[in-house]
Design a protein around this motif. Structure first.
Motif, short mmCIF file in Angstrom:
data_model
loop_
_atom_site.label_atom_id
_atom_site.label_comp_id
_atom_site.label_asym_id
_atom_site.label_seq_id
_atom_site.Cartn_x
_atom_site.Cartn_y
_atom_site.Cartn_z
N GLU A 40 8.65 21.81 -15.69
CA GLU A 40 7.37 21.11 -15.72
C GLU A 40 7.41 20.04 -14.65
O GLU A 40 8.31 19.20 -14.65
N TYR A 41 6.47 20.10 -13.74
CA TYR A 41 6.39 19.10 -12.69
C TYR A 41 5.23 18.18 -13.01
O TYR A 41 4.11 18.63 -13.19
N THR A 42 5.50 16.91 -13.07
CA THR A 42 4.46 15.95 -13.38
C THR A 42 4.00 15.27 -12.09
O THR A 42 4.65 15.38 -11.04
N PHE A 43 2.90 14.56 -12.17
CA PHE A 43 2.42 13.79 -11.03
C PHE A 43 3.48 12.81 -10.59
O PHE A 43 3.71 12.60 -9.40
N LEU A 44 4.17 12.21 -11.57
CA LEU A 44 5.21 11.24 -11.25
C LEU A 44 6.35 11.88 -10.46
O LEU A 44 6.87 11.27 -9.51
N ASP A 45 6.75 13.10 -10.82
CA ASP A 45 7.77 13.81 -10.05
C ASP A 45 7.32 14.01 -8.61
O ASP A 45 8.08 13.78 -7.67
N THR A 46 6.08 14.45 -8.45
CA THR A 46 5.55 14.69 -7.11
C THR A 46 5.45 13.39 -6.33
O THR A 46 5.88 13.31 -5.18
N ALA A 47 4.90 12.35 -6.93
CA ALA A 47 4.72 11.07 -6.24
C ALA A 47 6.06 10.49 -5.81
O ALA A 47 6.21 10.01 -4.68
N SER A 48 7.06 10.54 -6.68
CA SER A 48 8.35 9.96 -6.31
C SER A 48 9.05 10.79 -5.23
O SER A 48 9.82 10.26 -4.44
N SER A 49 8.78 12.08 -5.16
CA SER A 49 9.41 12.92 -4.14
C SER A 49 8.82 12.67 -2.75
O SER A 49 9.41 13.05 -1.75
N LEU A 50 7.65 12.03 -2.68
CA LEU A 50 7.01 11.77 -1.39
C LEU A 50 7.63 10.60 -0.63
O LEU A 50 7.39 10.44 0.56
N ASN A 51 8.44 9.80 -1.31
CA ASN A 51 9.10 8.64 -0.70
C ASN A 51 8.10 7.76 0.05
O ASN A 51 8.30 7.40 1.21
N LEU A 52 7.00 7.43 -0.61
CA LEU A 52 5.97 6.59 0.01
C LEU A 52 6.47 5.16 0.16
O LEU A 52 7.21 4.66 -0.67
N ASP A 53 6.06 4.54 1.24
CA ASP A 53 6.43 3.16 1.49
C ASP A 53 5.15 2.35 1.61
O ASP A 53 4.24 2.73 2.34
N PRO A 55 3.08 -1.76 0.41
CA PRO A 55 3.26 -3.13 -0.05
C PRO A 55 3.64 -3.17 -1.54
O PRO A 55 3.21 -2.31 -2.31
N PRO A 56 4.42 -4.17 -1.95
CA PRO A 56 4.88 -4.23 -3.34
C PRO A 56 3.75 -4.51 -4.34
O PRO A 56 3.92 -4.27 -5.52
N ASP A 57 2.59 -4.97 -3.87
CA ASP A 57 1.51 -5.29 -4.80
C ASP A 57 0.41 -4.22 -4.83
O ASP A 57 -0.71 -4.48 -5.22
N TRP A 58 0.75 -2.98 -4.46
CA TRP A 58 -0.23 -1.89 -4.49
C TRP A 58 -0.93 -1.78 -5.82
O TRP A 58 -2.13 -1.64 -5.91
N SER A 59 -0.17 -1.79 -6.90
CA SER A 59 -0.76 -1.54 -8.22
C SER A 59 -1.70 -2.66 -8.64
O SER A 59 -2.68 -2.41 -9.34
N THR A 60 -1.44 -3.88 -8.25
CA THR A 60 -2.30 -4.99 -8.67
C THR A 60 -3.47 -5.23 -7.72
O THR A 60 -4.46 -5.83 -8.11
N LYS A 61 -3.36 -4.77 -6.48
CA LYS A 61 -4.43 -5.01 -5.50
C LYS A 61 -4.97 -3.69 -4.93
O LYS A 61 -5.36 -3.63 -3.78
N LEU A 62 -4.97 -2.64 -5.75
CA LEU A 62 -5.39 -1.33 -5.27
C LEU A 62 -6.79 -1.34 -4.67
O LEU A 62 -7.02 -0.82 -3.58
N ASP A 63 -7.77 -1.94 -5.36
CA ASP A 63 -9.14 -1.99 -4.84
C ASP A 63 -9.22 -2.68 -3.49
O ASP A 63 -9.94 -2.25 -2.60
N ALA A 64 -8.47 -3.75 -3.33
CA ALA A 64 -8.49 -4.48 -2.06
C ALA A 64 -7.95 -3.59 -0.94
O ALA A 64 -8.49 -3.59 0.16
N TYR A 65 -6.89 -2.82 -1.21
CA TYR A 65 -6.33 -1.93 -0.19
C TYR A 65 -7.26 -0.75 0.10
O TYR A 65 -7.38 -0.29 1.22
N LEU A 66 -7.93 -0.25 -0.93
CA LEU A 66 -8.82 0.90 -0.72
C LEU A 66 -10.15 0.51 -0.09
O LEU A 66 -10.67 1.21 0.77
N TYR A 67 -10.73 -0.60 -0.55
CA TYR A 67 -12.11 -0.93 -0.17
C TYR A 67 -12.24 -2.22 0.63
O TYR A 67 -13.33 -2.60 1.02
N GLY A 68 -11.15 -2.94 0.85
CA GLY A 68 -11.20 -4.19 1.60
C GLY A 68 -11.17 -5.38 0.67
O GLY A 68 -11.54 -5.29 -0.50
N GLU A 69 -10.75 -6.50 1.19
CA GLU A 69 -10.59 -7.72 0.38
C GLU A 69 -11.89 -8.18 -0.27
O GLU A 69 -11.90 -8.71 -1.35
#
Length: 76
Positions: A40-53, A55-69
């Motif tokens: 069973e492959y989950t989204f988490l398995d796929t996301a972690s295999s991508l080795n994305l790099d 900013p450390p605050d992606w999860s808390t500032k997602l809207d700002a990164y997607l749509y601007g400050e």
């Protein structure tokens, strides 16, 4: 066109699980990746295999990164 599909191998022929949008006698290039039926492959398995790099605050500032400050001010 690149298509990813699942198929079953009967010992002689690969049988796709869904119909293919190909003309009869079409030549294709195939890459075979086997997996166990219980795998069973989950989204988490796929996301972690991508080795994305990023900013450390992606999860808390997602809207700002997607749509601007200023996106939060425009929605009000």
């Amino acid at each position: 066109m690149i298509t990813t599909l699942e198929a079953r191998f009967d010992g002689t022929v690969l049988h796709p699980n869904k119909p293919l949008a190909l003309e009869p006698n079409s030549r294709v290039l195939m890459t075979i990746e086997t997996f166990t039926q219980d795998a069973e492959y989950t989204f988490l398995d796929t996301a972690s295999s991508l080795n994305l790099d990023g900013p450390p605050d992606w999860s808390t500032k997602l809207d700002a990164y997607l749509y601007g400050e200023d996106s939060q001010h425009e929605q009000a």
